[in-house]
Design a protein around this motif. Structure first.
Motif, PDB file in Angstrom:
ATOM      1  N   SER A 160       6.620   1.843   2.643  1.00 43.22           N
ATOM      2  CA  SER A 160       5.540   1.091   1.993  1.00 43.22           C
ATOM      3  C   SER A 160       5.879   0.745   0.552  1.00 43.22           C
ATOM      4  CB  SER A 160       4.239   1.897   2.040  1.00 43.22           C
ATOM      5  OG  SER A 160       4.309   3.036   1.195  1.00 43.22           O
ATOM      6  N   GLN A 161       6.903   1.397  -0.008  1.00 40.35           N
ATOM      7  CA  GLN A 161       7.272   1.169  -1.402  1.00 40.35           C
ATOM      8  C   GLN A 161       8.532   0.327  -1.559  1.00 40.35           C
ATOM      9  OE1 GLN A 161       7.565   5.157  -2.933  1.00 40.35           O
ATOM     10  NE2 GLN A 161       5.360   5.510  -2.873  1.00 40.35           N
ATOM     11  N   THR A 162       9.117  -0.134  -0.430  1.00 42.85           N
ATOM     12  CA  THR A 162      10.328  -0.939  -0.516  1.00 42.85           C
ATOM     13  C   THR A 162       9.985  -2.405  -0.740  1.00 42.85           C
ATOM     14  OG1 THR A 162      10.427  -1.423   1.862  1.00 42.85           O
ATOM     15  CG2 THR A 162      11.458   0.627   1.109  1.00 42.85           C
ATOM     16  N   GLN A 163      10.989  -3.182  -1.100  1.00 44.66           N
ATOM     17  CA  GLN A 163      10.782  -4.610  -1.337  1.00 44.66           C
ATOM     18  C   GLN A 163      10.503  -5.363  -0.031  1.00 44.66           C
ATOM     19  OE1 GLN A 163      14.414  -6.029  -3.078  1.00 44.66           O
ATOM     20  NE2 GLN A 163      15.635  -5.700  -1.244  1.00 44.66           N
ATOM     21  N   ASP A 164      10.775  -4.730   1.102  1.00 48.02           N
ATOM     22  CA  ASP A 164      10.531  -5.357   2.403  1.00 48.02           C
ATOM     23  C   ASP A 164       9.236  -4.865   3.040  1.00 48.02           C
ATOM     24  OD1 ASP A 164      13.159  -6.762   2.602  1.00 48.02           O
ATOM     25  OD2 ASP A 164      13.916  -4.707   2.550  1.00 48.02           O
ATOM     26  N   ALA A 165       8.363  -4.263   2.252  1.00 51.38           N
ATOM     27  CA  ALA A 165       7.147  -3.651   2.792  1.00 51.38           C
ATOM     28  C   ALA A 165       6.273  -4.648   3.545  1.00 51.38           C
ATOM     29  CB  ALA A 165       6.347  -2.994   1.670  1.00 51.38           C
ATOM     30  N   SER A 166       6.172  -5.882   3.056  1.00 55.53           N
ATOM     31  CA  SER A 166       5.296  -6.860   3.717  1.00 55.53           C
ATOM     32  C   SER A 166       5.820  -7.214   5.105  1.00 55.53           C
ATOM     33  CB  SER A 166       5.174  -8.123   2.862  1.00 55.53           C
ATOM     34  OG  SER A 166       6.446  -8.714   2.644  1.00 55.53           O
ATOM     35  N   THR A 167       7.132  -7.342   5.241  1.00 53.05           N
ATOM     36  CA  THR A 167       7.729  -7.615   6.553  1.00 53.05           C
ATOM     37  C   THR A 167       7.508  -6.445   7.499  1.00 53.05           C
ATOM     38  OG1 THR A 167       9.436  -9.050   5.630  1.00 53.05           O
ATOM     39  CG2 THR A 167       9.894  -8.079   7.774  1.00 53.05           C
ATOM     40  N   ILE A 168       7.724  -5.237   6.996  1.00 53.65           N
ATOM     41  CA  ILE A 168       7.551  -4.042   7.814  1.00 53.65           C
ATOM     42  C   ILE A 168       6.094  -3.895   8.249  1.00 53.65           C
ATOM     43  CG2 ILE A 168       7.674  -1.514   7.780  1.00 53.65           C
ATOM     44  CD1 ILE A 168      10.076  -1.856   5.836  1.00 53.65           C
ATOM     45  N   GLN A 169       5.166  -4.219   7.360  1.00 49.22           N
ATOM     46  CA  GLN A 169       3.751  -4.134   7.709  1.00 49.22           C
ATOM     47  C   GLN A 169       3.404  -5.085   8.850  1.00 49.22           C
ATOM     48  OE1 GLN A 169       0.940  -5.225   4.657  1.00 49.22           O
ATOM     49  NE2 GLN A 169      -0.792  -4.361   5.751  1.00 49.22           N
ATOM     50  N   ILE A 170       3.940  -6.296   8.793  1.00 49.08           N
ATOM     51  CA  ILE A 170       3.684  -7.266   9.861  1.00 49.08           C
ATOM     52  C   ILE A 170       4.138  -6.705  11.212  1.00 49.08           C
ATOM     53  CG2 ILE A 170       4.428  -9.499  10.801  1.00 49.08           C
ATOM     54  CD1 ILE A 170       4.488 -10.532   7.894  1.00 49.08           C
ATOM     55  N   ILE A 171       5.315  -6.105  11.230  1.00 45.68           N
ATOM     56  CA  ILE A 171       5.877  -5.592  12.485  1.00 45.68           C
ATOM     57  C   ILE A 171       5.139  -4.334  12.944  1.00 45.68           C
ATOM     58  CG2 ILE A 171       7.962  -4.653  13.550  1.00 45.68           C
ATOM     59  CD1 ILE A 171       9.568  -6.444  11.616  1.00 45.68           C
ATOM     60  N   LEU A 172       4.906  -3.396  12.032  1.00 40.87           N
ATOM     61  CA  LEU A 172       4.249  -2.139  12.395  1.00 40.87           C
ATOM     62  C   LEU A 172       2.795  -2.348  12.800  1.00 40.87           C
ATOM     63  CD1 LEU A 172       5.284   0.799  10.026  1.00 40.87           C
ATOM     64  CD2 LEU A 172       5.399   0.715  12.512  1.00 40.87           C
ATOM     65  N   SER A 173       2.096  -3.225  12.094  1.00 41.24           N
ATOM     66  CA  SER A 173       0.672  -3.399  12.365  1.00 41.24           C
ATOM     67  C   SER A 173       0.422  -3.983  13.749  1.00 41.24           C
ATOM     68  CB  SER A 173       0.029  -4.295  11.299  1.00 41.24           C
ATOM     69  OG  SER A 173       0.569  -5.613  11.331  1.00 41.24           O
ATOM     70  N   GLN A 174       1.450  -4.616  14.345  1.00 35.47           N
ATOM     71  CA  GLN A 174       1.304  -5.154  15.695  1.00 35.47           C
ATOM     72  C   GLN A 174       1.065  -4.059  16.729  1.00 35.47           C
ATOM     73  OE1 GLN A 174       4.857  -7.479  16.295  1.00 35.47           O
ATOM     74  NE2 GLN A 174       4.349  -8.929  14.679  1.00 35.47           N
ATOM     75  N   LEU A 175       1.438  -2.826  16.395  1.00 40.23           N
ATOM     76  CA  LEU A 175       1.171  -1.716  17.302  1.00 40.23           C
ATOM     77  C   LEU A 175      -0.318  -1.477  17.471  1.00 40.23           C
ATOM     78  CD1 LEU A 175       3.801   0.941  16.132  1.00 40.23           C
ATOM     79  CD2 LEU A 175       3.954  -0.594  18.087  1.00 40.23           C
TER      80      LEU A 175
END
Length: 283
Positions: A160-175
């Protein structure tokens, strides 16, 4: 060729994996309806799906929602090896360990996107986290449920603190978001379950005859034969890379009867599961 494989389960489901493979290789990691974080500690690999190809070098990682994308990595180079650490995220486990409220990274993103994979450039803290995981792979006696829960929460916090957090959120939130699955996604998600052909047809909103026609068109095989073949191929792989009991492997691959599994396996590989494991490990 797989040189080394280790894994840890949390609440009965695979959470951590470490795999060392020698080039050239093609490896399908055993996850279906989860998201996963694959970190390359040594070497590199390529990830391919129907519409994307991503090269992942050392100290980079790949983030996937595996229900929406392929689950296979490969490398065609003749020499070298690749070491990958995989952290798998299960929606039910995340809900269990965050009993009050899911962290922001797991909540639905404000961005509308079908993105299901992304390469991330990991920072110093992520690298230190991976080093910490390797310590536990080397010292399995120290691993318990509390440690695994702690490590799962830790990687969520770091991501959640990385520069790619927004991309990771998009992928994880799909769960945690309602989705409409394609025909292929339904099949891939149920390959290693005990779902019947009738149940798969129902999930795709097709009659049984229409389901079989669509399946034949896409896979050039019958549902029964294709699914059984995939289960047996996974079982053969697990027999070589893990020390799990044959009964557990059969169950993990979607067989509910050991005698039926042994018969089917022997017909395909001309060897019982026990002899197959012994013969391959002595080569």
């Amino acid at each position: 060729m797989i040189n080394d494989y280790k894994k840890y389960d949390l609440f009965g489901k695979t959470m951590l994996q470490r795999i060392v493979v020698k080039s050239p290789f093609r490896y399908e990691f055993p996850v279906n309806d989860q998201a996963c974080f694959l970190y390359v500690r040594e070497g590199d690999f390529q990830y391919r799906s129907e519409d994307v190809q991503i090269d992942i070098p050392t100290n980079y990682s790949l983030f996937l929602n595996c229900i929406h994308s392929g689950k296979e990595i490969e490398h065609s180079r003749a020499e070298g090896q690749c070491e990958v650490v995989i952290v798998t995220f299960h929606a039910d486990i995340l809900k269990k360990i965050y009993d009050k409220e899911l962290p922001l990274l797991l909540q639905r993103s404000s961005k509308v996107s079908k993105q299901s994979s992304g390469r991330t450039n990991n920072d110093f803290l992520i690298q230190k986290y991976i080093e910490g995981l390797l310590f536990y792979f080397e010292n399995p006696s120290l691993v318990n449920e509390d440690i695994l829960v702690l490590k799962l929460k830790e990687i969520i916090l770091l991501l959640s603190q990385t520069q790619d957090a927004s991309t990771i959120q998009i992928i994880l939130s799909q769960l945690f978001s309602p989705v409409t699955y394609t025909f292929r996604q339904v099949i891939e998600a149920n390959l290693f379950t005990q779902a019947s052909v009738e149940e798969l047809a129902e999930q795709t909103n097709l009659s049984l005859s229409s389901f079989k026609r669509e399946f034949k068109k896409l896979y050039n095989d019958s549902p029964h034969n294709y699914i059984k073949t995939k289960k047996l191929e996974k079982a053969a792989e697990l027999l070589l890379v893990s020390n799990e009991r044959i009964t557990d492997i059969a169950f993990d691959c979607g067989f509910n009867d050991l005698a039926n599994f042994t018969k089917s396996f022997s017909e395909k590989y001309h060897s019982t599961p026990t002899h197959f494991r012994l013969n391959q490990n002595t080569k």
